[in-house]
Design an enzyme around this catalytic site. Structure first.
Site, PDB file in Angstrom:
ATOM      1  N   TYR A   1       0.814  -1.215   0.000  1.00  0.00           N
ATOM      2  CA  TYR A   1       0.000   0.000   0.000  1.00  0.00           C
ATOM      3  C   TYR A   1       0.853   1.274   0.000  1.00  0.00           C
ATOM      4  CZ  TYR A   1      -3.992  -2.999   1.188  1.00  0.00           C
ATOM      5  OH  TYR A   1      -4.969  -3.962   1.167  1.00  0.00           O
TER       6      TYR A   1
ATOM      7  N   LYS B   1       3.819 -15.182   1.758  1.00  0.00           N
ATOM      8  CA  LYS B   1       3.840 -16.010   0.555  1.00  0.00           C
ATOM      9  C   LYS B   1       5.287 -16.210   0.124  1.00  0.00           C
ATOM     10  CE  LYS B   1       1.026 -17.235  -2.031  1.00  0.00           C
ATOM     11  NZ  LYS B   1       0.531 -18.625  -2.260  1.00  0.00           N
TER      12      LYS B   1
ATOM     13  N   ASP C   1      -2.473 -17.796   1.854  1.00  0.00           N
ATOM     14  CA  ASP C   1      -3.674 -18.373   1.250  1.00  0.00           C
ATOM     15  C   ASP C   1      -4.131 -19.604   2.012  1.00  0.00           C
ATOM     16  OD1 ASP C   1      -1.361 -19.655   0.404  1.00  0.00           O
ATOM     17  OD2 ASP C   1      -2.018 -19.932  -1.668  1.00  0.00           O
TER      18      ASP C   1
ATOM     19  N   ASP D   1      -4.957  -7.093   5.814  1.00  0.00           N
ATOM     20  CA  ASP D   1      -6.220  -6.467   5.438  1.00  0.00           C
ATOM     21  C   ASP D   1      -7.245  -7.545   5.095  1.00  0.00           C
ATOM     22  OD1 ASP D   1      -8.156  -4.669   4.652  1.00  0.00           O
ATOM     23  OD2 ASP D   1      -6.959  -3.724   3.097  1.00  0.00           O
TER      24      ASP D   1
ATOM     25  N   ASP E   1     -10.426  -9.053   7.826  1.00  0.00           N
ATOM     26  CA  ASP E   1     -11.827  -8.930   7.435  1.00  0.00           C
ATOM     27  C   ASP E   1     -12.495 -10.301   7.368  1.00  0.00           C
ATOM     28  OD1 ASP E   1     -11.634  -6.235   7.355  1.00  0.00           O
ATOM     29  OD2 ASP E   1     -11.983  -6.010   5.210  1.00  0.00           O
TER      30      ASP E   1
END
Length: 368
Positions: free
Chosen positions: A142, A192, A225, A249, A253
């Site tokens: 970001y 990852k 993942d 993020d 959520d």
């Protein structure tokens, strides 16, 4: 020591309503537990824009830098949709996070037994759930450069850069390990590393910090993942999850939906220690300003109340009183009190924002 200070920023929409109930709780702790605070209140978001033409006044920013903890309600609303991006209400919150250097975002996902049926997962999967996601908040994809939309040949290309330094990974890892020491002593680091060099560095630095300074904490690594899948499969296997800005993020959520209602979710954003040893800190509910119900007494104050419980635990090192407050919330829910967002299919009569706050204070009184 001097009386610890709190800066309250109610903000917009339902922010002032839910924050009024937190003030009742703060007053109770002062009157009944001798836990007093110097409390100041100021404006943020749309309220600040209405008063000053900016979403956060410089004087308010200075106050936030000096406070032992900042409690924020919510910002934003449709009244401000047409403002220039630079003065939208959300920019006030982002300025607080940036200038206070709040690099560690703590998002708990706790499912009270009385609300286990509200989750989209089976009751036995989420009942008793209590996990914490620690998200790096000030770096990663970001913020990395280069970024933007560029012309490349005969088409446009959008570029964002995932970038982490060793020191940025080091400090978020330490935040997670320190937190785990106050919980069940387990950290799962998610990245990852199989396809991203930043993930390889992330795993190496987290492991190095653990081996050097936190051998008492159990550390595991998981691809992000796979972590998302495991959050949906069996979330109670986790204690503390530490991850980068992008994956944090997404994962936080996803974890939020395990608990059934956004009105139940607090959060904390922590920075480096101040001279008094307390971290720079901003506490806020996850829910937004909910302008559609603002001023109607329908808002659920629990997320904001639990945000104050997080402040007791992480800013003021008072886990016993934080647990007392969390226990009062649990008792109120077990007694069947529900704001409108918690009624579900069985229906019933909702309690108002004020009634829920009063019930929490009454439950605190019974805890003595």
């Amino acid at each position: 020591m001097s009386t610890p200070s709190l800066l309250i920023l109610p903000g917009d929409g339902i922010g002032p309503e839910v924050m009024a109930e937190v003030r009742k709780v703060i007053a109770w702790f002062g009157d009944r537990r001798g836990l007093t605070f110097t409390v100041e209140e100021d404006l943020v978001g749309g309220a600040a824009y209405d008063a000053h033409g900016v979403p956060l006044h410089d004087d308010t920013m200075a106050r936030a830098q000096e406070a032992d903890a900042v409690l924020l309600g919510a910002v934003g609303g449709p009244r401000y949709d047409d403002l220039d991006f630079s003065v939208k209400p959300e920019r006030g919150l982002l300025r607080l996070r940036k200038e206070m250097d709040l690099f560690a975002n703590l998002r708990p996902a706790q499912c009270f037994d009385a609300l286990a049926d509200f989750s989209s997962l089976k009751k036995e999967v989420v009942a008793g759930l209590d996990i914490m996601i620690v998200r790096e908040l000030t770096s990663g994809v970001y913020f990395g450069e280069p970024r933007g939309i560029f012309e490349e040949g005969n088409e446009r290309v959008g570029i964002n850069t995932q970038r982490y330094t060793e020191s940025e990974i080091d400090r978020i890892a330490r935040a997670a390990f320190d937190l785990a020491r106050k919980r069940d002593g387990r950290v799962c680091s998610m990245e990852k590393a199989n396809v991203m060099e930043s993930g390889i560095l992330w795993r190496e630095v987290v492991q190095k910090v653990h081996d050097a300074d936190y051998p008492d904490v159990e550390l595991s690594h998981m691809y992000a993942d796979a972590g998302a899948m495991q959050l949906c499969r069996w979330p109670k296997q986790f204690d503390v999850i530490v991850t980068d800005n992008l994956f944090g993020d997404l994962l936080s959520d996803a974890a939020a939906m395990l608990t059934g209602s956004l009105g139940m979710l607090p959060s904390a954003s922590l920075g480096a220690p101040m001279p008094n040893g307390r971290p720079k800190a901003l506490y806020e509910p996850v829910h937004g300003s909910a302008p559609d119900i603002a001023g109607q007494g329908k808002a659920n104050p629990i997320a904001c109340v639990l945000s104050f419980a997080m402040a007791l635990r992480y800013s003021f090192d008072n886990g016993d009183e934080a647990s007392r407050l969390e226990g009062a919330v649990e008792q109120v829910l077990a007694d069947g009190l529900r704001t409108g967002d918690l009624l579900g299919e069985e229906g019933g009569s909702p309690v108002s924002t004020v009634e829920m706050g009063d019930a929490i204070v009454a439950a605190l009184e019974k805890s003595l």
